[in-house]
Structures are given as C-alpha cells and as structure tokens.
Enzyme design. Structure first.
Site, short mmCIF file in Angstrom:
data_model
loop_
_atom_site.label_atom_id
_atom_site.label_comp_id
_atom_site.label_asym_id
_atom_site.label_seq_id
_atom_site.Cartn_x
_atom_site.Cartn_y
_atom_site.Cartn_z
N LYS A 1 50.19 19.56 38.22
CA LYS A 1 51.08 20.53 37.59
C LYS A 1 52.51 20.30 38.14
O LYS A 1 52.68 20.11 39.33
CB LYS A 1 50.61 21.94 37.94
CG LYS A 1 51.01 23.01 36.99
CD LYS A 1 50.15 24.27 37.17
CE LYS A 1 50.50 25.32 36.15
NZ LYS A 1 49.62 26.50 36.21
N ARG B 1 41.31 42.45 26.53
CA ARG B 1 40.06 41.70 26.75
C ARG B 1 38.97 42.60 27.35
O ARG B 1 37.78 42.29 27.28
CB ARG B 1 40.32 40.52 27.72
CG ARG B 1 40.86 39.28 27.06
CD ARG B 1 39.80 38.50 26.37
NE ARG B 1 40.32 37.45 25.52
CZ ARG B 1 40.60 36.21 25.96
NH1 ARG B 1 40.43 35.89 27.23
NH2 ARG B 1 41.06 35.31 25.11
N GLU C 1 39.04 39.25 32.77
CA GLU C 1 39.44 40.66 32.69
C GLU C 1 38.24 41.59 32.53
O GLU C 1 38.21 42.69 33.11
CB GLU C 1 40.40 40.86 31.52
CG GLU C 1 41.79 40.30 31.75
CD GLU C 1 41.90 38.81 31.49
OE1 GLU C 1 40.90 38.21 31.03
OE2 GLU C 1 42.97 38.22 31.77
C1 LIG Z 1 43.26 36.35 28.78
C2 LIG Z 1 44.41 35.83 29.60
N1 LIG Z 1 44.51 36.21 30.87
C3 LIG Z 1 45.54 35.79 31.63
C4 LIG Z 1 46.50 34.96 31.10
C5 LIG Z 1 47.70 34.54 31.93
N2 LIG Z 1 47.71 33.10 32.15
C6 LIG Z 1 48.48 32.29 31.45
S1 LIG Z 1 48.32 30.70 31.90
C7 LIG Z 1 47.20 31.12 33.11
C8 LIG Z 1 46.61 30.08 33.98
C9 LIG Z 1 45.97 29.01 33.16
O1 LIG Z 1 45.48 28.03 34.06
P1 LIG Z 1 45.00 26.67 33.42
O2 LIG Z 1 44.15 26.93 32.27
O3 LIG Z 1 44.45 25.89 34.55
O4 LIG Z 1 46.33 25.99 32.86
P2 LIG Z 1 47.52 25.31 33.69
O5 LIG Z 1 48.63 26.35 33.72
O6 LIG Z 1 47.01 24.97 35.05
O7 LIG Z 1 47.91 24.11 32.89
C10 LIG Z 1 46.97 32.47 33.10
C11 LIG Z 1 46.07 33.17 34.04
C12 LIG Z 1 46.35 34.59 29.75
N3 LIG Z 1 47.28 33.80 29.13
N4 LIG Z 1 45.31 35.02 29.03
MG LIG Z 2 45.16 24.54 35.80
#
Ligand SMILES: Cc1ncc(C[n+]2csc(CCOP(=O)(O)OP(=O)(O)O)c2C)c(N)n1
Ligand SMILES: [Mg+2]
Ligand SMILES: CC(=O)[C@@H](O)[C@H](O)COP(=O)(O)O
Length: 631
Positions: free
Chosen positions: A280, A396, A368
């Site tokens: 990242k 959610r 959630e």
């Molecule tokens: C239902 C939900 N909960 C929380 C979030 C907030 N959120 C956005 S990106 C993220 C992390 C995603 O991690 P990953 O899938 O590993 O993607 P990366 O950012 O590492 O590429 C979160 C928790 C969301 N978008 N949707």
């Molecule tokens: Mg990730």
C-alpha cells in the site's frame, strides 16, 4: 506517456513489460501530483498500479467484468479507462467520483463504496453469464481487509459450492485502513510466507506421469502426496477447502509474475483465487512507510515533504476525538466500558483509548454485524459497550441493532459517527439514513448534541444510562468551538432546549443545522417575524410536553434535519401531531429529499437541496404568510 490521451485500455495489448513499467511510473507520478491537491485514497491506489495495468492487459473490459471491492482503489482503473483528464475534479461537487460509477464509464460494471460486496456481485454476474451461455471472465478484486467482511465469506462459501468459473484477485497488502486484523489475516500471513505451492503440485504431477507403467498407480498415490504437500506448503488450505484453486502468493508489482499467473488462472476451470501481495502506498515514501492508516485516505499534502496541508486557523477538536476521548476519560473510573470498532480505529479516533485500555478495545475487522452483537453480548454481562460506528456502516448492522440490542433492551451505547452529509465520499457514505432506520425500533434513545460541550454531557449521559440502548449521532469533521464545562452532568432523556424565543413560528432542529436555523431566525426577526428555535436534541423520545405546548399555540412549525425526510425527525413530529388530534397544525419539514446525495463539499450539497439559511427563511415566510391568510 500522456495519460490524458488514453481513451480505453486497448492500448495496453501491444506493450512490453518494460513499457508497462514506464507506464506504471507515469501513473504513480500522476496520482501523487493530482492527489496532493485534491486529496483522496492515495495509499490504496499506489498499491494497485501494476495489478490494474495487468488486469486491463489480460482481460477485455467491459466484456470481462473487473469488479473493485470497496472501490477506493479504482483510480488507476479510471485512468486506464479514459478519465485521467477528470482527476482535477476528483471527489468534488459534480466532479469525478472516488468510487466506481456506472454512469461514468461502461468499464465500471459494479458500484462500490461499502466493503465486501464484490464477490457476491461477481457471483450474480457469473450466474447470468452461464444462463445466457456467454463467454467472459468475471474478475472481482478484493483486499485483505474487505475479505474480513461477512458478505465476502458468505460469497466464498457459495462460489466454492457452485464452482462457477471466476478469478478472484485477493489484493493483500496486510492493511485494512489500519493494519488488518483477524484469524483470516493470520492465514494470509502463513500463505504469504509459504511460497508458491501451486507449481510444486503441477510439477510433481508432470514428473509422476512420466514414470512408465506404474505411472497410473503411482499417480494415484501421488494425489495423496500432493494433498499432503498442500498441507505441508500451505498450512492455510482455507481457500482450496472452500472449492477454489488457490494460486500464489505472487508479487503484485512484478509483471512477469502477474501475467504468468493470470494466464494460468484463465485456463483453470472453476473458481480461482489468485493471492497477490502488494504494498500500500508503493512509490511514495510517506505513504509506503505508513503503519497506521494515515495515508489510506488523505486531504491535500505537500508532495516533497508529505506534510498535510493544514487549515489556516486552529480548528476545534474533531467530533470523533471529542467523543472517544470523553469515553476514555470515563473509562478510567468505569471498568464496564469496552470500545468496539469495525475496522475504523483511526477514523473513530480510538487510538488513545486503545493505548490506555488495550484489554478493553476491540477492532473486529470490517464486520459491523459482528461488532453490534459483540456489544449486545457484553451488555448481557453488565458491561457498558461503546460501539463506535459510522452512520453509513451502521446500515450493515440494522438487524443486529433490532434483534439483538433493542429487542433485548440491552445497555449498549452506539456512537453514530459521520452522521449527516460526509461530502467527498458521496452517495455510499452519506450518514443520512440512521434516524429513519432506527426511530421506529422500540426501546432505543436517539440524540444529537448541538455542540461539543453538550456532546461531552451526552456521552456522560449515555455511559450512565442503564435503561436500554442509547445512540448519539455526531457529524464528520470538527466541533463548533465552544467553552467546555469541567464537570460532567446528565441531560434528562427526552428534553429539548429553547435556544431562542419567538412567538410567530418555531423551528425544531438539532446538531449541525442549528447554526443555520439561528441565522435564519435572526434575519427573520428583522423582517418582523419572531421565530422560536428549539434544540430538539432528542430525536427519540420526543419532548412531548414542549411539543404539545407548541402545538397548542397553533403557530407554524418547521422541522430541519440533515437526514432523510422520509421517516425522519419531521415525520415523527407529523405523526405525533396527528396522533394527538392536531389535524390542522401547520408543520413543514426541511431535510434530505428522496434521492441519493452525490459527492462534493457539504456546502454545495446543502445548497443544491435548499438546506440553507435562505431556504429556511423562504419556508418560514411562506408558513407565516399562509397563517396570516387563514387568520
Ligand atoms: C462496510 C464497510 N465498512 C467499513 C468501510 C471503511 N473502509 C474503507 S476501505 C477499508 C479497508 C479496506 O481494506 P482492504 O480491502 O484491504 O483494501 P486496501 O485499502 O488495503 O487496498 C475500510 C475498513 C467500508 N468502506 N465499508
Ligand atoms: Mg488491504
Ligand atoms: C473508502 C472508505 O470507506 C473509507 O476510507 C472512508 O472513506 C473513510 O471515511 P472518513 O474519511 O470519513 O474516515
């Protein structure tokens, strides 16, 4: 390369790996520059530059369906599908959306924003493809964080059972927003270190088949050897047991590895999961070395130093800090308090609480539903759970709030963060539905403070409220900057507060719309219309005593809420008036109309729907005029 000249990904087909690497650097530089001005999800997008290029080279979008889970990492996809020229407007009013948007491009085959939906959508598309006897690839890209979302696991279970042809790309950068958590994360950790078992399995098979005569019998034995190899090399066998062909892990920044594994995956029948390791923030040192999630999504920054651009004048504390730090203070003398966040420890400003009470802080991952019911379970044991959750993500956990928390009347304190318009994240993130989807649930108290001083007292009230579930909603961003009392006090449940007297009309509102209501009332005063302004800080239960008094005065009432009108606070006032026989009460409502509110700065969004001081003045003047006509 001139990225602005890109119309669609077809130009990739003829490019060599060397040329693709140069393209990747151009895209990185472009993103770092553009996002230093606009802000956005820089970390996630820098991590998927090579992966996105490889996918668009190997597959024929939009015939082949590339689906981006969460979608915050789709900027490279947007550049390769002809939208580079729009990046100056990224996440701005009427500008380029920060998430996939079908109206923007045929290549955006699925809209995301909330996590963990990509695999289910992919399954739907795969079923449709097969029913229509079409030939195409379905390629969901899901992050290691999104994989912790319950929906993703439900989908893995179903896809593995149905054995649909699909190529799941697991983009594993070991980060959610903050470092990823959970047993799944640990499995991925084992896989990351286990090395490429897939090729070992195939080479073994080829070798054994070459053994003359006994090959067949030996090959059968080898099958068992292979399976034990699997367990030997891939302790996590999690995906294979679910019915997937697991490939990887591979270096997601190496085109040779990417093309080799993607072509192998294209030839493999049934569901494939390609485990891709990425970094990242890759290519921009401040983002690449981020260990906490600061560079997951940012505002503008100085490219050369990585310093974030600070607002000119000192800002009052962020609402999330006010709430979480107040909970932290109270936790020092109240051992019942346990904080729970579904993957948003940084957004919910729980770092301080976590450092002081590590044993009472739980980041459950993007889960959630689980978070809400963990809170319920805690409350059955006389603990005081503080569920810190964004309004939009609380959607959610609706059934868990209804079925587990409210129905059992459990003492859970729900801190509904980002309540109201959030702005740049747009439609998928506006926190405007929580009043409407909570108000009709029995036993729950819903409140919203007018400023951070009332906010600290509401947190104190919620922590000490032991008559059932209580939710306090508060907005994204900073407080209004008021002096803070040094002693906490309880706010009597269901009591409103008159903050401006007036006899010709009354405004009932709460939270972020109080300042505009006061401005309107002051301007109306100059026009000879004296308007009462009520801080209706309890959305449920209503202050029936004060409301009845207002209805008895038979003056026009205007409710204002930065939340959907349908089923919102204004609906509650209408319902109450009708139930008490005030059939001719003059009640009007201002709020979010029956539409999704797109991305943009909150001021422009409010302007567009008429939720402004001028809008209030217009409404009150109309009500007053109608009243005079009827008199
Ligand atoms: C239902 C939900 N909960 C929380 C979030 C907030 N959120 C956005 S990106 C993220 C992390 C995603 O991690 P990953 O899938 O590993 O993607 P990366 O950012 O590492 O590429 C979160 C928790 C969301 N978008 N949707
Ligand atoms: Mg990730
Ligand atoms: C993409 C996503 O869902 C999160 O990154 C979200 O954008 C965070 O919102 P805040 O910036 O309000 O914490």
């Amino acid at each position: 390369m001139d990225l602005l000249s890109i119309k669609d990904p077809s130009f990739l087909k003829g490019m060599s790996n060397k040329e693709l690497e140069a393209l990747g650097q151009d895209i990185r530089q472009f993103l770092i520059e553009k996002l230093s001005v606009t802000g956005g999800h820089i970390g996630p997008n820098l991590g998927v530059v090579e992966l996105t290029i490889a996918l668009h080279k190997c597959f024929d979008s939009p015939k082949d369906k590339i689906i981006w889970d969460v979608g915050h990492q789709s900027y490279v996809h947007k550049i390769l599908t002809g939208r580079a020229s729009e990046f100056d407007t990224l996440r701005q009013f009427k500008g380029l959306c920060g998430f996939p948007k079908r109206i923007e491009s045929e290549h955006d085959v699925w809209e995301t924003g909330h996590s963990s939906t990509s695999l289910s959508a992919a399954m739907g598309m795969a079923i449709a493809r097969d029913l229509k006897k079409e030939k195409s690839f379905v390629v969901p890209v899901i992050g290691d964080g999104a994989l912790t979302g319950g929906m993703a696991l439900e989908a893995l279970n179903h896809i593995g059972h149905e054995k649909k042809d699909m190529i799941v790309i697991l983009n594993d950068n070991e980060m959610s927003i903050a470092p990823n958590v959970g047993a799944l994360h640990n499995i991925l950790g084992q896989l990351r270190t286990a090395g490429k078992y897939q090729w070992v399995k195939d080479e073994l098979e080829m070798l054994l088949k070459k053994v003359p005569a006994v090959g067949g019998k030996l090959a059968a034995t080898a099958e068992r050897v292979k399976d034990s190899l699997k367990y030997l090399f891939v302790s996590g066998m999690f995906f294979e047991e679910l019915g997937f062909t697991y490939l990887g892990p591979i270096d997601g920044h190496n085109f040779d590895n990417l093309f080799e594994s993607l072509s192998y995956a294209k030839k493999t029948e049934g569901p494939v999961l390609l485990h891709v390791i990425t970094k990242k923030g890759k290519g921009y040192q401040p983002a690449e070395s981020d260990k906490t999630g600061t560079w997951h999504g940012t505002g503008p920054y100085k490219m050369d130093t990585g310093d974030f651009v600070k607002p000119n004048k000192k800002q009052p504390p962020a609402w999330s800090s006010l709430v979480s730090e107040t909970v932290r203070k109270l936790a020092r003398s109240d051992e019942r308090i346990v904080a729970i966040t579904p993957a948003m420890p940084v957004g919910s400003k729980l770092e301080g609480f976590a450092s002081e009470f590590p044993e009472r802080m739980y980041d459950v991952g993007i889960a959630e539903q689980h978070a809400a019911t963990v809170a319920a379970g805690l409350a059955t044991q006389n603990m005081k759970p503080f569920l810190a959750i964004y309004s939009t993500f609380l959607q959610r956990a609706y059934d868990q709030v209804v079925h587990d928390i409210c129905r059992q009347n459990l003492n859970v304190f729900i801190g509904i963060d980002r309540a109201g318009l959030v702005g740049a994240d747009g439609e998928t993130h506006q926190g405007v539905f929580d009043i409407a989807f909570l108000r009709h649930v029995p036993n729950i108290v819903i409140m919203m403070p007018k400023d951070e001083n009332e906010g600290q007292h509401m947190v104190y009230t919620a922590v000490n409220y032991d008559d059932g579930p209580i939710a306090m909603r508060f907005p994204r961003g900073n407080g209004v900057g008021v002096p803070m009392d040094t002693e906490f006090h309880t706010i009597p449940i269901g009591t409103w507060e008159v903050i401006k007297e007036g006899d010709d009309a009354a405004i009932l509102t709460f939270g972020t719309t109080i300042p505009m209501a006061m401005d309107a009332a002051m301007l109306l005063e100059k026009q000879g219309i004296s308007v009462k302004v009520v801080n209706a800080r309890f959305i449920k239960p209503l202050d029936e005593k004060m409301l009845t008094g207002l209805l008895d005065k038979n003056i026009p009432l205007l409710t204002i809420e930065e939340a959907v009108l349908q089923g919102g606070f204004g609906s509650a006032i209408l319902e109450y008036a009708h139930s008490q026989g005030y059939y001719h009460a003059q009640i009007d409502r201002l709020g979010i109309p029956d539409q999704f509110i797109e991305h943009g700065d909150v001021g422009s969004l409010l302007e567009e729907i008429g939720l402004t001081t001028e809008g209030i003045i217009k409404r009150i003047s109309t009500l007053a005029r109608k009243k005079q006509q009827r008199a």
